[in-house]
Design a protein around this motif. Sequence first.
Motif, short mmCIF file in Angstrom:
data_model
loop_
_atom_site.label_atom_id
_atom_site.label_comp_id
_atom_site.label_asym_id
_atom_site.label_seq_id
_atom_site.Cartn_x
_atom_site.Cartn_y
_atom_site.Cartn_z
N THR A 539 0.81 -1.21 0.00
CA THR A 539 0.00 0.00 0.00
C THR A 539 0.85 1.27 0.00
OG1 THR A 539 -1.80 -1.17 1.11
CG2 THR A 539 -1.83 1.23 1.21
N PRO A 540 1.90 1.39 0.85
CA PRO A 540 2.76 2.58 0.76
C PRO A 540 3.38 2.76 -0.62
CG PRO A 540 3.18 1.42 2.81
CD PRO A 540 2.27 0.55 2.00
N GLY A 541 3.77 1.66 -1.25
CA GLY A 541 4.34 1.77 -2.59
C GLY A 541 3.33 2.26 -3.61
N PHE A 542 2.07 1.84 -3.46
CA PHE A 542 1.03 2.27 -4.38
C PHE A 542 0.71 3.75 -4.18
CE2 PHE A 542 -3.10 2.24 -6.46
CZ PHE A 542 -2.86 1.39 -7.53
N VAL A 543 0.66 4.19 -2.92
CA VAL A 543 0.41 5.61 -2.65
C VAL A 543 1.56 6.46 -3.16
CG1 VAL A 543 0.10 7.31 -0.81
CG2 VAL A 543 -1.09 5.12 -0.69
N LEU A 544 2.78 5.93 -3.05
CA LEU A 544 3.94 6.65 -3.58
C LEU A 544 3.79 6.92 -5.07
CD1 LEU A 544 6.89 7.67 -3.33
CD2 LEU A 544 7.62 5.31 -3.69
N LEU A 545 3.20 5.99 -5.78
CA LEU A 545 3.01 6.15 -7.22
C LEU A 545 2.13 7.35 -7.54
CD1 LEU A 545 3.04 5.23 -10.20
CD2 LEU A 545 1.19 3.66 -9.64
N ILE A 546 1.01 7.50 -6.82
CA ILE A 546 0.07 8.58 -7.15
C ILE A 546 0.45 9.91 -6.49
CG2 ILE A 546 -1.83 6.98 -7.50
CD1 ILE A 546 -2.87 7.65 -4.75
N ARG A 547 1.50 9.91 -5.64
CA ARG A 547 1.92 11.15 -5.00
C ARG A 547 3.14 11.78 -5.66
NH1 ARG A 547 -2.40 11.53 -3.61
NH2 ARG A 547 -3.30 11.29 -1.53
N CYS A 548 3.83 11.03 -6.53
CA CYS A 548 5.03 11.57 -7.16
C CYS A 548 4.73 12.14 -8.54
CB CYS A 548 6.12 10.50 -7.24
SG CYS A 548 5.78 9.16 -8.40
N ILE A 549 3.45 12.29 -8.89
CA ILE A 549 3.06 12.83 -10.19
C ILE A 549 2.03 13.93 -10.00
CG2 ILE A 549 3.53 10.72 -11.50
CD1 ILE A 549 0.63 9.99 -11.22
N LYS A 550 1.76 14.67 -11.06
CA LYS A 550 0.79 15.75 -11.00
C LYS A 550 -0.63 15.19 -10.87
CE LYS A 550 3.63 18.81 -13.84
NZ LYS A 550 3.71 19.59 -15.10
N PRO A 551 -1.52 15.91 -10.17
CA PRO A 551 -2.88 15.40 -9.94
C PRO A 551 -3.63 15.08 -11.23
CG PRO A 551 -2.43 17.27 -8.52
CD PRO A 551 -1.27 17.18 -9.47
N GLU A 552 -3.46 15.90 -12.26
CA GLU A 552 -4.22 15.68 -13.49
C GLU A 552 -3.71 14.48 -14.29
OE1 GLU A 552 -1.12 18.95 -14.30
OE2 GLU A 552 -2.52 18.37 -12.70
N LEU A 553 -2.58 13.90 -13.87
CA LEU A 553 -2.02 12.76 -14.58
C LEU A 553 -2.24 11.44 -13.84
CD1 LEU A 553 1.41 14.29 -15.67
CD2 LEU A 553 -0.70 14.17 -16.99
N LYS A 554 -3.02 11.47 -12.77
CA LYS A 554 -3.18 10.28 -11.94
C LYS A 554 -3.72 9.08 -12.71
CE LYS A 554 -5.60 12.24 -8.83
NZ LYS A 554 -6.45 12.57 -7.67
N SER A 555 -4.84 9.27 -13.38
CA SER A 555 -5.47 8.14 -14.08
C SER A 555 -4.55 7.59 -15.17
CB SER A 555 -6.80 8.56 -14.69
OG SER A 555 -7.74 8.83 -13.69
N LEU A 556 -3.93 8.48 -15.93
CA LEU A 556 -3.03 8.04 -16.99
C LEU A 556 -1.81 7.34 -16.41
CD1 LEU A 556 -2.38 7.93 -19.99
CD2 LEU A 556 -1.25 10.16 -19.77
N ALA A 557 -1.28 7.87 -15.30
CA ALA A 557 -0.11 7.25 -14.67
C ALA A 557 -0.42 5.85 -14.16
CB ALA A 557 0.38 8.13 -13.52
N LEU A 558 -1.58 5.70 -13.55
CA LEU A 558 -1.99 4.37 -13.09
C LEU A 558 -2.18 3.42 -14.26
CD1 LEU A 558 -4.54 5.40 -10.31
CD2 LEU A 558 -2.36 4.23 -9.95
N GLY A 559 -2.74 3.93 -15.35
CA GLY A 559 -2.96 3.10 -16.53
C GLY A 559 -1.65 2.67 -17.17
N ILE A 560 -0.70 3.61 -17.32
CA ILE A 560 0.59 3.28 -17.90
C ILE A 560 1.34 2.31 -17.00
CG2 ILE A 560 2.82 4.21 -18.60
CD1 ILE A 560 0.57 4.80 -20.55
N HIS A 561 1.24 2.52 -15.68
CA HIS A 561 1.88 1.61 -14.73
C HIS A 561 1.33 0.19 -14.90
CE1 HIS A 561 2.07 -0.42 -10.75
NE2 HIS A 561 3.31 0.01 -10.79
N THR A 562 0.01 0.09 -14.99
CA THR A 562 -0.61 -1.21 -15.19
C THR A 562 -0.21 -1.80 -16.53
OG1 THR A 562 -2.49 -0.50 -13.84
CG2 THR A 562 -2.80 -2.46 -15.21
N LEU A 563 -0.20 -0.95 -17.57
CA LEU A 563 0.19 -1.39 -18.91
C LEU A 563 1.61 -1.95 -18.91
CD1 LEU A 563 -0.14 -1.49 -22.02
CD2 LEU A 563 0.65 0.89 -22.06
#
Length: 682
Positions: A539-563
């Motif tokens: 969970t800390p690692g997952f939160v780190l992912l969405i906190r090290c990027i800009k808010p408007e890029l969250k969905s895309l960042a999660l998608g690219i990470h999953t991709l």
Amino acid sequence: WYAQRPSETEKCSCFCFSVFLQVFLAALSFAYFAKALSGSYMKSTITQLERRFDIPSYLIGIIDGSFEIGNLLVIAFVSYFGAKLHRPKIIAIGCILMSFGTFLIAMPHFIIGRYKIETSVRASMNSTNSLSPCPASSPESNRAGCERESSISMWIYVFLGNVLRGIGETPVQPLGISYIDDYTQSENTALYIGCVQTISIIGPVFGYLLGSLCAKIYVDIGYVDMETVTITPADARWVGAWWLGYLITGAISLMSAVPFWFLPKSLPMPVDKHDTSCIPEQTRFIKDSPTMEHKFRPEEPANLHQMAKDFVPTLKNLLGNPVYILYLCVTIIQFNSLIGMVTYKPKYIEQHYGQSASKANFLMGMINIPAVALGMFSGGVVMKKYKLGVMGAAKFAFGTSLLGYFLSLFFLAMGCENSKVAGITVSYTGVEGLSYQERSLLSDCNSGCLCSKKEWDPVCGENGITYVSPCLAGCTSSSGSGRNTVFDNCRCVALADTHTGNLTATLGQCPTRDSCDNIFPYFLALSVLSSFIISLGGTPGFVLLIRCIKPELKSLALGIHTLATRTLAGIPAPIYFGAIIDTTCLKWGYKMCGGRGACRIYNTTAYRIVYLGLTLGLRTVSFFFCILCFALLKRHVKREEKNALTNGSAELESLKKEENSSIQCEQFTLASDCSPDRETHL
């Protein structure tokens, strides 16, 4: 006073917000449960599919990786366009596709014929007549008129069904997590994500338990008389009712789509930050709140053409973040290790410790998976309690991963010796340590029969040595029938036995040694402990992912990470893990009409070395990327703190100017109040 009272509309807004948020959390948790259930059940049937379709491990790896292929086809577009459209309904459509794909996986069972087992055991219940296991003619000569069965290509349906299941699962994670992060307070986001992921871990628990139950049931239950089935679930030829679980998981996936159809595109937000009828979780949607600015994205384009035009610049902006890129590298390598290990862990327990597929799945579901769930939930609680920032979360995730790595090294010492199989691991005289060139299934004791070297019909001699077939054991007669068949006058048994008499052999392989049974509980205990410690950082690692990027890029960042993880880890890891495991096979099975089938017995020592060595080697490489990621992350955090300090100083200066203006107003005005017009006039 009247103006400050909340209106009925505002009260409804607060109530609707609370209800919809709770419903979405419950629906997303159930969707996570459904996808985890079907995914874990797929992994629990690896051995069953391999035996049913007579295919090697690397091909099973391709089938398992087809789920990620489905994700790869649509993940980037779903993550980008889905975030701008109706997210709950897109998730609902995904759940429906996921269920259809699961049903398609089960379809081959209803198309192909009954499962046939090559055996020399008589199916008749009449035990008065003896049967010689020694054939009068070569078994290979009887295959001349064999008609090739359609089951050879039936695994294609499983492959396509898993692809469709992967397409359906695509929107659940990126759209669901971004939806939660948009409508929850920052300090509660980690806890909610931890809760959703923890509930999703319950899915694998039931998935492996369902796999354990179905593995006990014979594949053609209801179509054949079970008294005629001469093998047990511990036999390498046993195939359980793998298709039954897919029908159950498909129905559950279909049910998970229902709640999302009734959820709004966005939650109703109160407009008055002083609305006392709303709890803090509801009133935090105030656009002028300085602590919630990262929750709001800029206005989205109104049409798909403009969204498509902005996709490439947005993607470049995201991939230009070095911290994000290094985070991807670390997770890709660690996911290769994790996916390869989890995919073949039940099979490792079967082959190395002599456990049945049913027991291996049961242990995975009841012991290993709950430890992972507890670890992920505990990680979310630790983040909330100690209010870990970005660096704190990174250090915590790295520390738990490193500790789990050192514990996993002890697995290399928990090995078992190879089973004693005449002509494969030991000679017919019982001498161990045969080299590959010296292995031979034929000996003087069985030279009187035209035995097939391709068959796998194992029997256990009184001397504790397993023989590939009754014929190769030199048995000349048998008594009993079905599972109670006993083979007599086995000449090869006498070569490694000191006593004389009517030497016999019974059906099935000889049981594992006591020394291996004594090691197995320690293996399970260490597996639970290491799984718990490693999952603490999930969970800390997952939160780190969405906190090290800009808010408007969250969905895309999660998608690219999953991709990236699906493409570079989920697809190749099961394939090359399976291919390496195939190299340790000692005896391959053969199909009815010729051609190599599934492996019957492995070199357990080599299996342990390549399986654990590859798992730990990949994690070793990932730690080198972690060090570089820490350095960049530290610079990133310092830069953000500096920017925040600069913005804070500017705001403080602005407040001082306003205060000075107010003081001047009080000094120069003679009136009781200082109105804006009066101040301007002065």
